[in-house]
Design an enzyme around this catalytic site. Sequence first.
Site, mmCIF file in Angstrom:
data_model
loop_
_atom_site.group_PDB
_atom_site.id
_atom_site.type_symbol
_atom_site.label_atom_id
_atom_site.label_comp_id
_atom_site.label_asym_id
_atom_site.label_seq_id
_atom_site.Cartn_x
_atom_site.Cartn_y
_atom_site.Cartn_z
ATOM 1 N N ARG A 16 -32.387 -3.742 -56.528
ATOM 2 C CA ARG A 16 -32.932 -4.386 -56.158
ATOM 3 C C ARG A 16 -32.169 -4.737 -54.287
ATOM 4 N NH1 ARG A 16 -35.093 -9.269 -59.487
ATOM 5 N NH2 ARG A 16 -33.123 -9.240 -60.801
ATOM 6 N N LYS A 23 -23.172 -3.516 -56.212
ATOM 7 C CA LYS A 23 -23.574 -4.606 -55.962
ATOM 8 C C LYS A 23 -22.613 -6.090 -55.792
ATOM 9 C CE LYS A 23 -25.883 -8.093 -58.935
ATOM 10 N NZ LYS A 23 -27.326 -8.225 -59.964
ATOM 11 N N GLY A 78 -28.557 -2.198 -71.239
ATOM 12 C CA GLY A 78 -27.810 -3.393 -71.260
ATOM 13 C C GLY A 78 -26.951 -4.339 -71.173
ATOM 14 N N THR A 79 -27.230 -5.435 -71.468
ATOM 15 C CA THR A 79 -26.232 -6.212 -71.714
ATOM 16 C C THR A 79 -25.287 -6.044 -73.128
ATOM 17 O OG1 THR A 79 -27.878 -7.949 -72.006
ATOM 18 C CG2 THR A 79 -27.048 -7.392 -69.604
ATOM 19 N N ASP A 103 -21.627 -11.370 -60.407
ATOM 20 C CA ASP A 103 -22.656 -11.552 -58.755
ATOM 21 C C ASP A 103 -23.012 -13.348 -58.972
ATOM 22 O OD1 ASP A 103 -24.461 -11.614 -61.159
ATOM 23 O OD2 ASP A 103 -25.949 -10.980 -60.082
ATOM 24 N N LYS A 351 -3.669 -2.592 -26.121
ATOM 25 C CA LYS A 351 -3.130 -1.823 -27.137
ATOM 26 C C LYS A 351 -2.028 -1.110 -28.062
ATOM 27 C CE LYS A 351 -2.841 2.734 -28.225
ATOM 28 N NZ LYS A 351 -1.822 3.144 -29.178
#
Length: 461
Positions: A16, A23, A78-79, A103, A351
């Site tokens: 998503r 993520k 899957g988890t 997350d 610089k």
Amino acid sequence: MRDTAVIIMAAGRGKRMKSSLPKVLHNLAGKPIINYVLDTVDQLDAKRKILIVGYKSDKIRELIGDKIEYVEQKEQLGTAHAVLQTEILLSDFKGDVLIISGDVPFLTLKTLRNLLKYHQTNNFSCTSVSTISKNPKGYGRIIRDKKGEIRGIIEEVDLSTDKKKITEINSGIYCFKKDKLFQTLNKVTPDNKQGEYYLTDTIKILLKEGLTVGNIIAQDYSEILGINNRLDLTDASQKVYQKTLQGLMLQGVTIIDLSSTFIEQGIKIGQDSIIYPFTIIEKDSKIGENCVIGPNSHLINSRIGKGVKVWASIIESSTVKEGANIGPYAHLRPGTIVKKGAKIGNFVELKKTVMGEDSKASHLTYLGDATVGKRVNIGAGTITCNYDGEKKHKTIIEDGVFIGSNNSLVAPVKLGKDSYTGAGSTITEDIPAGNLAIARSRQTNISGWRKKKKKIKIKIL
């Protein structure tokens, strides 16, 4: 208390987010999402810390390094399947296993300690964390019986219509007895709409076997909210920025507009400094007292002394000493040092340059790989020609030098103390102290040029 191992789940891509980046590596107010979680976990007295990686795991390993153990989930099934990958790594471990997502940046140490204490005091096989949300969409729901006892967790995609109204949501944070965890994980099946192995199914299996399951409710629902898309990321970033700004204001810093100022956590700013709108300060910058920064300024990993003014300018990995003035529209690139009382004005770029005390380059100047002494005046349009196409070379400008407008200083070159250059000069040789250097072609005036030019045009027509 029993020994604790912490498992952090960070194997997913996060579809998503619509990104090629994992993520947990997305930037949240100055640092990757995963670092917030790791910073919290580092405060726990955990015997083992394991990070489950998968999608583009090399990028995560590159960021975090060897301060944590890794296990790879090669297939995203899957988890439950993810946590099962740690079974061999924890084969000799005895104690409790804390499982959290990578997350959840606002998860607090207090909540984790409360979870561990409640779990161990009651000797539960598993204890989960939930919270109440007015907008539970996207989260699994906690299922309870009439007595209020937890009976299971159902992911949203598998919810019946009536159960979608439940507002108690699953956080994805658990504490298991280690032996019960892996015994149960091996019994999980992918009997759901997504065909995945759900970690949430372990609750139902434990209860079915007559084992005890506990639950605590986090009072602040924002603690457990994950970052699922770019909207969530922006909302979370705003929350962090606002908290940081409020903290600075309580320490004596004036922030003119909270909504248009972005300062990362850990930035130090002295009392009575003023930060104007549209200013960004990041990456461990430090600012002294009585400074004025902005509007429209961007400071990155820089040190700013007392009483400095920075107006509409960019400063990167540089040092600006007490009382200096920068801008507007100046650019200090990495390795630059501007000393006490110096002035860097409009459209000036430095610089890897040292600008001496009370020296000034007021406009339209480039100084690269230069050392400038005290009380030097750099005329408008001056540049150091520091690159010959293969190597960079130094320009040395000693104390009291006056450089005329539109000069090119071809490095390597040294301008001696109190020397002068004429406007429009290209300096290719060292100038002895006190000398005037003029390096330009002699002016020639052609008499009658305007009349001749008109006659030429007529003839052409």
